[in-house]
Design a protein around this motif. Structure first.
Motif, mmCIF file in Angstrom:
data_model
loop_
_atom_site.group_PDB
_atom_site.id
_atom_site.type_symbol
_atom_site.label_atom_id
_atom_site.label_comp_id
_atom_site.label_asym_id
_atom_site.label_seq_id
_atom_site.Cartn_x
_atom_site.Cartn_y
_atom_site.Cartn_z
ATOM 1 N N GLU A 4 40.161 32.308 43.499
ATOM 2 C CA GLU A 4 39.261 33.444 42.933
ATOM 3 C C GLU A 4 38.907 33.164 41.611
ATOM 4 O O GLU A 4 39.817 32.605 40.953
ATOM 5 C CB GLU A 4 39.911 34.815 42.936
ATOM 6 N N GLY A 5 37.574 33.179 41.381
ATOM 7 C CA GLY A 5 36.950 32.772 40.083
ATOM 8 C C GLY A 5 36.710 34.023 39.050
ATOM 9 O O GLY A 5 36.668 35.189 39.873
ATOM 10 N N PHE A 6 36.417 33.921 37.757
ATOM 11 C CA PHE A 6 35.887 35.049 36.996
ATOM 12 C C PHE A 6 34.788 35.859 37.851
ATOM 13 O O PHE A 6 34.619 37.106 37.681
ATOM 14 C CB PHE A 6 35.531 34.697 35.636
ATOM 15 N N GLU A 7 33.678 34.773 38.233
ATOM 16 C CA GLU A 7 32.453 35.319 38.586
ATOM 17 C C GLU A 7 32.688 36.251 39.936
ATOM 18 O O GLU A 7 32.168 37.395 39.891
ATOM 19 C CB GLU A 7 31.406 34.381 38.632
ATOM 20 N N THR A 8 33.261 35.803 40.796
ATOM 21 C CA THR A 8 33.276 36.603 41.929
ATOM 22 C C THR A 8 34.364 37.725 41.909
ATOM 23 O O THR A 8 34.190 38.917 42.364
ATOM 24 C CB THR A 8 33.911 35.558 43.112
ATOM 25 N N GLY A 9 35.380 37.579 41.123
ATOM 26 C CA GLY A 9 36.456 38.489 40.892
ATOM 27 C C GLY A 9 35.927 39.661 40.305
ATOM 28 O O GLY A 9 36.200 40.791 40.539
ATOM 29 N N THR A 10 35.082 39.260 39.089
ATOM 30 C CA THR A 10 34.757 40.546 38.339
ATOM 31 C C THR A 10 33.329 41.044 39.095
ATOM 32 O O THR A 10 33.362 42.248 38.797
ATOM 33 C CB THR A 10 34.290 39.872 36.889
ATOM 34 N N LYS A 11 32.892 40.352 40.016
ATOM 35 C CA LYS A 11 31.880 41.314 40.567
ATOM 36 C C LYS A 11 32.227 42.282 41.532
ATOM 37 O O LYS A 11 32.143 43.431 41.864
ATOM 38 C CB LYS A 11 30.942 40.291 41.450
ATOM 39 N N ALA A 12 33.593 41.765 42.196
ATOM 40 C CA ALA A 12 34.295 42.687 43.264
ATOM 41 C C ALA A 12 34.997 43.881 42.208
ATOM 42 O O ALA A 12 34.590 44.913 42.675
ATOM 43 C CB ALA A 12 35.403 41.711 43.769
ATOM 44 N N LEU A 13 35.240 43.411 41.058
ATOM 45 C CA LEU A 13 36.166 44.804 40.175
ATOM 46 C C LEU A 13 34.669 45.624 39.854
ATOM 47 O O LEU A 13 35.189 46.783 39.923
ATOM 48 C CB LEU A 13 36.534 44.027 38.818
ATOM 49 N N ALA A 14 33.673 45.250 39.686
ATOM 50 C CA ALA A 14 32.578 46.121 39.169
ATOM 51 C C ALA A 14 32.274 46.870 40.233
ATOM 52 O O ALA A 14 31.891 48.195 40.297
ATOM 53 C CB ALA A 14 31.362 45.147 38.565
ATOM 54 N N ALA A 15 32.090 46.372 41.782
ATOM 55 C CA ALA A 15 31.424 46.963 42.739
ATOM 56 C C ALA A 15 32.649 48.143 42.833
ATOM 57 O O ALA A 15 32.314 49.042 43.752
ATOM 58 C CB ALA A 15 31.383 45.988 43.996
ATOM 59 N N GLY A 16 33.992 47.839 42.469
ATOM 60 C CA GLY A 16 34.863 48.854 42.986
ATOM 61 C C GLY A 16 35.109 49.863 41.778
ATOM 62 O O GLY A 16 35.939 50.985 41.870
ATOM 63 N N GLY A 17 34.235 49.961 40.818
ATOM 64 C CA GLY A 17 34.424 50.841 39.833
ATOM 65 C C GLY A 17 35.499 50.673 38.792
ATOM 66 O O GLY A 17 35.551 51.357 37.653
ATOM 67 N N THR A 18 35.682 49.407 38.413
ATOM 68 C CA THR A 18 36.686 48.748 37.429
ATOM 69 C C THR A 18 35.654 48.178 36.182
ATOM 70 O O THR A 18 34.834 47.515 36.640
ATOM 71 C CB THR A 18 37.588 47.632 37.824
ATOM 72 N N THR A 19 35.680 48.758 34.904
ATOM 73 C CA THR A 19 35.143 48.463 33.927
ATOM 74 C C THR A 19 35.813 47.350 32.831
ATOM 75 O O THR A 19 35.146 46.739 32.145
ATOM 76 C CB THR A 19 34.481 49.389 33.081
ATOM 77 N N THR A 20 37.110 47.392 32.915
ATOM 78 C CA THR A 20 38.054 46.267 32.237
ATOM 79 C C THR A 20 39.139 46.055 33.030
ATOM 80 O O THR A 20 39.866 46.897 33.533
ATOM 81 C CB THR A 20 38.457 47.305 30.890
#
Length: 449
Positions: free
Chosen positions: A72-88
């Motif tokens: 898992e890298g920053f790009e894919t992992g943080t897209k998943a976080l954003a899609a789930g409602g995580t902002t930090t």
């Protein structure tokens, strides 16, 4: 003139939940009122009856970059976080290579993260037997907290993470106490879990229930007790990660009442899944500590609903599909779950069990932000970062592989119906995700330290 107006939603404002408009200017919450004229804003976001909550602060995420970005890298992992409602999020010092155990390794992590994060981020430093002499320098270099393992971890690869012995734990806690730093601990007794695992494998006892029994609750409770004793002696600020049992919760709460500076987290998978689900789903639901038996899971639910668990994290621990092959003892032990923190737990805790919206907001955002010193995050209040997640309680969907943004799109929740939906995620006033459009912004996440 406001940059953005959010209107038409029910807003969770600490202990107050009400219909309200939110005005955003320069990425901050500038106004909160019953009604704000749309003419005062350049841009209007309609919440369409959704609940507007503070964006999640996920303080337990593994993104494996640099070194294992194929997991898992920053790009894919943080897209998943954003899609789930995580902002930090706060990223763990493993499973990257090299692990974040000194200033140079932290710099590698910072360079790898540049321009790739879709949400705001911070990093842990690691405490291992080899880096006691580098702890103070690492603390001064911008890590938000430290992490160590009491259970066996790591590999023979150079630069990989290693668990601590009791000497390292004690001396490390003394050093971190002198710096006012928070130490987060994976608490399972290594000798007990290693011995029971070897026993099960030699006997050919490889079922899901055998795996659960190889990492019993007593192994968690003993390690938690040891960590609490060391915290009392050293004065180190302590946080116990992914606690899976009511017994451990009770022990931590007793220590807290006795004056120990300690908090604890648990994870959605311990509430959504149990040992029977592990037997049905298999290795995609393998984690450490393991999923517990149904009666033990209900006891953990009781502690959550009574406010005895400080916050929730994903412990998102992804890997490539081949590492999930084999039996429950040989397969990789980690769950990919960060995309479904908010909706899954909103469904289970708020809709099905009556947890208040205020308590839910504290679990996903306010409590971790305060503990980690993220003073501009974690709540909807004047002057805070305009980080929001919109949750529509009237939508329902069945999670599919195609919904997932992970580098390797597998999850034990695939096929599960979730009776709510994250419809929008807003980072510092800018929409980064909508259910209708997907990821809608560039990678504008900023380093928090």
């Amino acid at each position: 003139m406001l940059d953005t107006l959010i209107t038409g939603g029910t807003v969770v404002l600490g202990d107050d939940v009400r219909a309200a408009d939110i005005g955003v200017k320069d990425g901050k919450i500038h106004m909160i009122a019953e009604s704000i004229p749309s003419a005062l804003a350049k841009n209007v976001l309609q919440a369409d009856g959704a609940y507007v909550l503070p964006g999640m602060v996920d303080s337990h995420v593994h993104l494996s970059e640099p070194g294992r970005a194929e997991w898992e890298g920053f790009e894919t992992g943080t897209k998943a976080l954003a899609a789930g409602g995580t902002t930090t999020y706060v990223e763990m010092p493993l499973n990257a290579l090299p692990a974040t155990t000194n200033r140079d390794h932290l710099q590698l992590k910072l360079e790898a993260a540049k321009g790739k994060n879709y949400v705001d981020y911070a990093f842990y430093g690691g405490l291992t037997p080899s880096n006691l002499h580098e702890i103070e320098e690492l603390a001064d270099a911008g890590v938000l907290a430290f992490k160590c393992f009491l259970s066996t971890c790591g590999s023979d690869e150079p630069g990989d993470f290693q668990n601590v012995d009791d000497y390292t734990l004690f001396k490390g806690m003394e050093l971190l106490a002198s710096k006012g730093q928070l130490l987060c601990i994976h608490a399972e007794n290594a000798e007990m879990t290693d011995g029971l695992t070897e026993e099960k494998i030699k006997a050919g006892a490889l079922s899901a229930y055998n795996y659960v029994d190889s990492r019993p609750i007593v192994a968690e409770v003993e390690a938690v007790s040891r960590a609490l004793h060391f915290a009392r002696e050293t004065g180190c600020r302590l946080h116990l990660v992914h606690i899976s049992s009511a017994q451990a919760v009770d022990l931590i709460q007793a220590a807290k009442a006795d004056g120990v500076d300690v908090t604890l987290e648990s994870c959605p998978h311990y509430f959504a899944l149990n040992a029977d689900d592990l037997a049905e789903i298999g290795t995609l639901a393998k984690c450490q500590p393991p999923l517990r038996y149904a009666n033990e899971q209900e006891a953990l639910w009781d502690r959550l609903l009574h406010g005895e668990i400080d916050w929730l994290t994903s412990d998102h621990s992804p890997c490539t599909p081949d590492l999930k092959e084999g039996d429950l003892f040989s397969a990789w032990g980690g769950i990919s779950g960060c995309q479904n923190n908010v909706d899954l737990m909103f469904d289970l805790a708020v809709k099905q069990r009556g947890l208040s919206l205020s308590s839910f907001a504290k679990l996903i955002a306010t409590a971790p932000a305060r503990r980690f010193g993220l003073t501009h995050k974690g709540e909807i209040a004047l002057g805070k970062d305009a980080d929001f997640v919109f949750v529509d309680p009237n939508q329902s969907y069945k999670l599919s592989t195609e919904d997932l943004y992970y580098k390797n799109p597998h999850s034990p929740y695939v096929g599960r119906t979730i009776d709510c939906r994250v419809t929008r995620t807003v980072l510092r006033g800018e929409t980064v995700y909508t259910w209708a459009e997907g990821i809608t912004s560039n990678a504008r996440g900023e380093f928090q330290h």
